[in-house]
Motif scaffolding. Structure first.
Motif, PDB file in Angstrom:
ATOM      1  N   HIS A  13      56.458  -1.993  22.286  1.00  8.61           N
ATOM      2  CA  HIS A  13      55.442  -1.341  22.954  1.00  8.61           C
ATOM      3  C   HIS A  13      55.610  -1.167  24.346  1.00  8.61           C
ATOM      4  O   HIS A  13      56.180  -2.149  25.114  1.00  8.61           O
ATOM      5  N   PRO A  14      55.681   0.170  24.945  1.00  6.91           N
ATOM      6  CA  PRO A  14      56.104   0.414  26.086  1.00  6.91           C
ATOM      7  C   PRO A  14      55.242  -0.660  27.155  1.00  6.91           C
ATOM      8  O   PRO A  14      55.931  -0.748  28.123  1.00  6.91           O
ATOM      9  N   LEU A  15      53.953  -0.940  27.038  1.00  8.25           N
ATOM     10  CA  LEU A  15      53.270  -1.621  28.046  1.00  8.25           C
ATOM     11  C   LEU A  15      53.974  -3.091  27.991  1.00  8.25           C
ATOM     12  O   LEU A  15      53.792  -3.593  29.399  1.00  8.25           O
ATOM     13  N   LEU A  16      54.302  -3.735  27.087  1.00  9.02           N
ATOM     14  CA  LEU A  16      54.913  -5.105  26.868  1.00  9.02           C
ATOM     15  C   LEU A  16      56.310  -4.976  27.857  1.00  9.02           C
ATOM     16  O   LEU A  16      56.509  -5.845  28.413  1.00  9.02           O
ATOM     17  N   LEU A  17      57.040  -3.777  27.467  1.00  8.52           N
ATOM     18  CA  LEU A  17      58.526  -3.646  28.121  1.00  8.52           C
ATOM     19  C   LEU A  17      58.111  -3.493  29.565  1.00  8.52           C
ATOM     20  O   LEU A  17      58.819  -4.129  30.492  1.00  8.52           O
ATOM     21  N   GLN A  18      57.100  -3.072  29.958  1.00 10.92           N
ATOM     22  CA  GLN A  18      56.581  -2.831  31.531  1.00 10.92           C
ATOM     23  C   GLN A  18      56.319  -3.965  32.058  1.00 10.92           C
ATOM     24  O   GLN A  18      56.731  -4.526  33.193  1.00 10.92           O
ATOM     25  N   ALA A  19      55.545  -4.729  31.048  1.00 11.51           N
ATOM     26  CA  ALA A  19      55.217  -6.106  31.893  1.00 11.51           C
ATOM     27  C   ALA A  19      56.479  -7.096  32.008  1.00 11.51           C
ATOM     28  O   ALA A  19      56.376  -7.738  33.248  1.00 11.51           O
ATOM     29  N   GLU A  20      57.277  -6.915  31.112  1.00 11.32           N
ATOM     30  CA  GLU A  20      58.523  -7.917  31.586  1.00 11.32           C
ATOM     31  C   GLU A  20      59.356  -7.323  32.666  1.00 11.32           C
ATOM     32  O   GLU A  20      59.943  -8.297  33.332  1.00 11.32           O
ATOM     33  N   ARG A  21      59.398  -5.911  32.731  1.00 11.66           N
ATOM     34  CA  ARG A  21      60.255  -5.206  33.762  1.00 11.66           C
ATOM     35  C   ARG A  21      59.675  -5.375  35.091  1.00 11.66           C
ATOM     36  O   ARG A  21      60.445  -5.832  36.204  1.00 11.66           O
ATOM     37  N   GLU A  22      58.258  -5.521  35.222  1.00 15.34           N
ATOM     38  CA  GLU A  22      57.675  -5.891  36.426  1.00 15.34           C
ATOM     39  C   GLU A  22      57.639  -7.195  37.106  1.00 15.34           C
ATOM     40  O   GLU A  22      57.903  -7.478  37.991  1.00 15.34           O
ATOM     41  N   VAL A  23      57.888  -8.181  36.037  1.00 15.45           N
ATOM     42  CA  VAL A  23      58.012  -9.590  36.281  1.00 15.45           C
ATOM     43  C   VAL A  23      59.460  -9.780  36.830  1.00 15.45           C
ATOM     44  O   VAL A  23      59.624 -10.344  37.980  1.00 15.45           O
ATOM     45  N   LEU A  24      60.294  -9.184  36.198  1.00 18.64           N
ATOM     46  CA  LEU A  24      61.739  -9.305  36.933  1.00 18.64           C
ATOM     47  C   LEU A  24      61.920  -8.835  37.961  1.00 18.64           C
ATOM     48  O   LEU A  24      62.545  -9.329  38.793  1.00 18.64           O
ATOM     49  N   GLU A  25      61.472  -7.549  38.212  1.00 15.88           N
ATOM     50  CA  GLU A  25      61.801  -6.782  39.463  1.00 15.88           C
ATOM     51  C   GLU A  25      60.962  -7.203  40.669  1.00 15.88           C
ATOM     52  O   GLU A  25      61.302  -7.173  41.921  1.00 15.88           O
ATOM     53  N   SER A  26      59.594  -7.642  40.447  1.00 11.58           N
ATOM     54  CA  SER A  26      58.557  -7.725  41.557  1.00 11.58           C
ATOM     55  C   SER A  26      58.427  -9.369  41.726  1.00 11.58           C
ATOM     56  O   SER A  26      58.474  -9.683  42.930  1.00 11.58           O
ATOM     57  N   GLN A  27      58.024 -10.085  40.849  1.00 11.38           N
ATOM     58  CA  GLN A  27      57.977 -11.476  40.933  1.00 11.38           C
ATOM     59  C   GLN A  27      59.063 -12.262  41.195  1.00 11.38           C
ATOM     60  O   GLN A  27      59.272 -13.164  41.784  1.00 11.38           O
TER      61      GLN A  27
END
Length: 815
Positions: free
Chosen positions: A736-750
């Motif tokens: 699901h695109p929003l799941l993939l976005q959540a993982e990407r933002e964790v890696l990139e931002s957090q």
């Protein structure tokens, strides 16, 4: 006598204030009158507001209206706190030039009467926020209300770019340009390192625009309070309020000062410390941060403008654009963590063209003296950090599409073309667009059985929201600012004091005391998301903790710290700060080593707890948080072990009873960039981190409703709702695109994945310094303290720290 030319009227207006018209201001006016857009970059307090505002005013003066025209200029500000001040300044110029214009503001603080009047007719110039602009676009008559718009000014663009609020504004600007093809867009910015990119993001890909540079950087004097006694084993927060008397002496030398802290908790503690030291200043020292009630902050800002107060202890709530000319000096408690932040805050003093800004830095531990010296180096060289824009935030685009569907509606092909004119979605492909339309109309393949997710309907070629309940809920949730649920703090028999996060209040029992709004309060009860309190006597160290306090050291400042340590390694100590911290650095070099920028220091130290591995990449707390987990996980592949962790901006600690032996070959393997993504996911349980982060995405995308005013859901309820959705999507639609976005933002931002990858690649070229000190070193001690402080123990952690500090001092010979 012929009427005075508009240019002469402007010249006379400036002269009446004893101001000169600068070349960059004239350049901005000429560009505007020629129909161009662009970005104005100038230091704080040098006139960039007037550079943007007088272009539209000159245009109006050339053809004066007989009555107030409809909405002509939209002024976007990042903070509601700036709106009133900005509105006043813009309106003053309009009145004194005799223009028949109306200037008003519209934010979340606007009264219902103001909103009702503006629903009937908008003013000629409207000062608003990205969230309020988005709300304006959600009404059915939005196209008619904005069709006369000629100019949008985005104030403090550097604060919006690089955040989802900036992405939201990109989408709104793209829509306004569709409605008004000749629209001119101007951004205002200070303290930004990537100006060309900032202009291009504001205007959209491949759109021409000017970059107008203001005056040369203002003179900024950066000094530091030097502690009279420098302990060789510093730890975070140790100096802190111990330097309160030095700060009081500085406050005595100025009429009005701003004392900035990095967190709201720190602001509360410093406000209390100043008043305890000088009770006679009770009405001369005020507190200002974003969780205080709006009326409290407004009153403090009035006192500042009038020069009626000696000192305001503040956070980033006073970083931006409000013009407080009476401020004589700025103080910064703790490291600013970034060059741009320090320069921005310094600019609050000397807030007028030609005046020098001054900031006095107050270290909270000895190593921050190195950071202050490095920040001065960068500021003198004019080197400040860049803000990187975001791309592909599907949650923000989902919200925007529902907003437009709630207003006049949109059509498929035209809306896709419009969205692609933004930097954030220039690369949006057809399959993603089809998914977005399916998601807002049916909820997508996984959620289509639930009617609440069918928010938009297709009416012929037009997508619209037809359900009034959905529309009401959506308007209440517009925006991208997410945080822990806030609890109102009110006197049991009185008014509102402000807001704290629910997680803090949940840890308190009735009768317990805490410090908030500069007062000691006692909790009476919590009911309906309201904490009822009463005044209490005594002292307490319990201070609310707000999210957002973990600011990492910026890459630019980290590089500067490395350069200063390299100089110290070679025996060069330049400046008062480095001279003061020399005993600490000499003790570090004697016990272990001082690393240069081309070296990586790793210390292995034994103690009763086990074996400690201290690693010092100097890359910032967030990178070290990820790197420590990665290294620990990779070491377990060398030999089974269980680790304890600690990290700060300089390095991290791993401690274990069974720490495997490490040498150059082992460290080369654990610091390898190979298989970084997979190993990082395994070491950090990235799926669980994404699950927590998904709550923010779910709220922005409208999957979770946080409740109506007065009936809001608790944090636990919202977490449960978003967690349930996450679990359903993860089980039935893992891509699901929003799941993939959540993982990407964790890696990139957090976790700052890009910065981590660059670090690991750079470590391959560094020379390894592997030392085995007999005891904790000055660099290791604060990491050890951080881990001890975080552990639950029957022994007071400060007692244990002081005991260890005494042992280390006795065992360390004088340099």
């Amino acid at each position: 006598m012929p009427p005075m030319r508009p240019e002469h009227r402007i010249q006379r207006w400036f002269a009446s204030r004893d101001w000169a018209v600068f070349d960059f201001q004239r350049a901005a006016w000429d560009a505007y009158l020629s129909g161009r857009s662009g970005l104005i970059h100038a230091p704080t307090g040098t006139g960039k507001t007037l550079a943007a505002w007088f272009g539209p005013l000159l245009e109006a003066l050339h053809d004066p209206p007989a009555s107030p025209p409809p909405l002509t200029v939209l002024w976007i500000t990042p903070l509601r706190a700036l709106a009133a001040d900005t509105t006043g300044h813009l309106a003053e110029a309009v009145t004194e030039l005799g223009l028949e214009w109306t200037v008003e503001q519209r934010t979340g603080d606007s009264s219902s009467a103001t909103r009702s009047r503006q629903r009937r007719r908008l003013p000629t110039a409207l000062v608003t926020t990205p969230e309020s602009l988005s709300l304006q676009l959600s009404y059915s008559d939005a196209h008619a209300r904005f069709r006369h718009l000629r100019c949008v000014v985005v104030d403090e663009w550097h604060e919006l770019m690089g955040s989802k609020r900036g992405v939201q504004l990109e989408l709104c600007l793209a829509h306004l340009r569709t409605l008004c093809p000749g629209l001119r867009t101007w951004g205002l910015s200070a303290t930004l390192g990537n100006l060309d990119e900032a202009r291009d993001v504001l205007l959209g890909p491949d759109q021409p625009g000017d970059l107008i540079q203001g005056l040369l950087p203002k003179r900024t004097a950066i000094d530091a309070v030097i502690p009279q006694r420098m302990e060789r084993f510093p730890w975070a927060g140790h100096l802190g309020t111990n330097l309160v008397r030095d700060v009081l002496a500085a406050l005595d030398r100025a009429d009005t000062s701003l004392l900035f802290t990095n967190t709201r908790s720190q602001a509360e503690l410093w406000h209390q410390a100043l008043l305890q030291a000088r009770p006679d200043w009770f009405d001369q020292v005020a507190l200002h941060h974003g969780s205080l009630d709006r009326s409290v902050r407004d009153q403090v800002e009035v006192w500042l403008r009038e020069g009626a107060i000696r000192c305001v202890v503040a956070t980033s709530s006073l970083d931006l654009g409000v013009d407080f000319t009476p401020v004589d000096q700025v103080l910064q408690v703790g490291s600013p963590k970034g060059v741009a932040r320090l320069v921005q805050r310094a600019g609050r003093s000397g807030h007028q063209p030609g005046a020098e800004s001054a900031v006095l830095c107050v270290p909270t531990h000895a190593f921050e003296l190195v950071e202050i010296a490095a920040a001065r180096d960068a500021a003198v060289a004019g080197e400040v950090e860049a803000r990187r824009p975001l791309r592909g935030c599907l949650d923000v685009l989902v919200q925007h599409l529902v907003t437009l569907a709630l207003g006049p509606g949109f059509t498929d092909a035209a809306q896709l073309a419009e969205v692609r004119t933004t930097h954030a979605y220039a690369g949006l492909d057809a399959s993603q667009w089809r998914w977005l339309l399916d998601f807002i109309t049916t909820g997508g393949s996984t959620l289509k059985a639930y009617p609440q997710y069918r928010r938009v309907e297709r009416d012929g070629d037009v997508y619209r929201v037809t359900d009034s309940t959905i529309g009401r809920r959506h308007r209440m949730a517009v925006g991208t600012i997410t945080a822990d649920s806030m609890v109102r703090v009110k006197y049991q028999r009185g008014g509102l004091i402000g807001f704290v996060e629910e997680a803090f209040i949940a840890r308190l029992k009735p009768g317990e005391q805490f410090l908030f709004s500069g007062r000691v309060l006692e909790l009476v009860r919590v009911r309906d998301m309201t904490a009822q309190v009463r005044s209490a006597r005594g002292r307490t160290r319990a201070v609310p903790r707000w999210m957002g306090g973990r600011m990492p050291l910026s890459t630019r400042l980290a590089d500067g710290v490395g350069a200063r340590l390299e100089q110290a390694r070679d025996g060069h100590y330049h400046g008062a700060e480095m001279t003061a911290v020399r005993p600490v650095l000499e003790a570090q070099r004697s016990a272990s080593a001082l690393p240069g920028r081309d070296e990586l220091l790793v210390e292995r130290i034994g103690s009763r707890e086990g074996q400690h591995l201290f690693v010092y990449p100097f890359a910032g707390r967030l990178v070290h948080e990820a790197l420590s987990a990665l290294v620990a996980w990779r070491l377990t592949r060398e030999a089974p072990a269980t680790f304890g962790f600690s990290m700060n901006d300089y390095g991290f600690e791993l401690v274990s009873r069974r720490l495997p032996e490490v040498d150059g070959d082992v460290l080369a393997r654990v610091f390898s960039p190979t298989d970084l993504d997979a190993d990082l996911r395994a070491s950090l349980n990235a799926a669980e981190m994404a699950r927590r982060h998904f709550r923010e995405i779910a709220r922005i995308a409208g999957l979770v409703f946080e409740g109506y005013p007065g009936r809001g859901k608790s944090t636990r309820q919202v977490q449960a709702s978003s967690g349930l959705i996450f679990d359903v999507l993860h089980r039935y639609d893992a891509d699901h695109p929003l799941l993939l976005q959540a993982e990407r933002e964790v890696l990139e931002s957090q976790l700052e994945l890009d910065r981590l990858r660059d670090l690991l690649c750079g470590l391959q070229a560094r020379r390894l310094l592997l030392t085995r000190p007999r005891r904790l070193t000055p660099l290791a001690f604060p990491l050890w303290v951080g881990r001890v402080q975080s552990r639950v123990s029957s022994e007071d952690w400060q007692t244990r720290v002081q005991r260890m500090l005494g042992q280390l001092e006795r065992q360390t010979p004088d340099a």
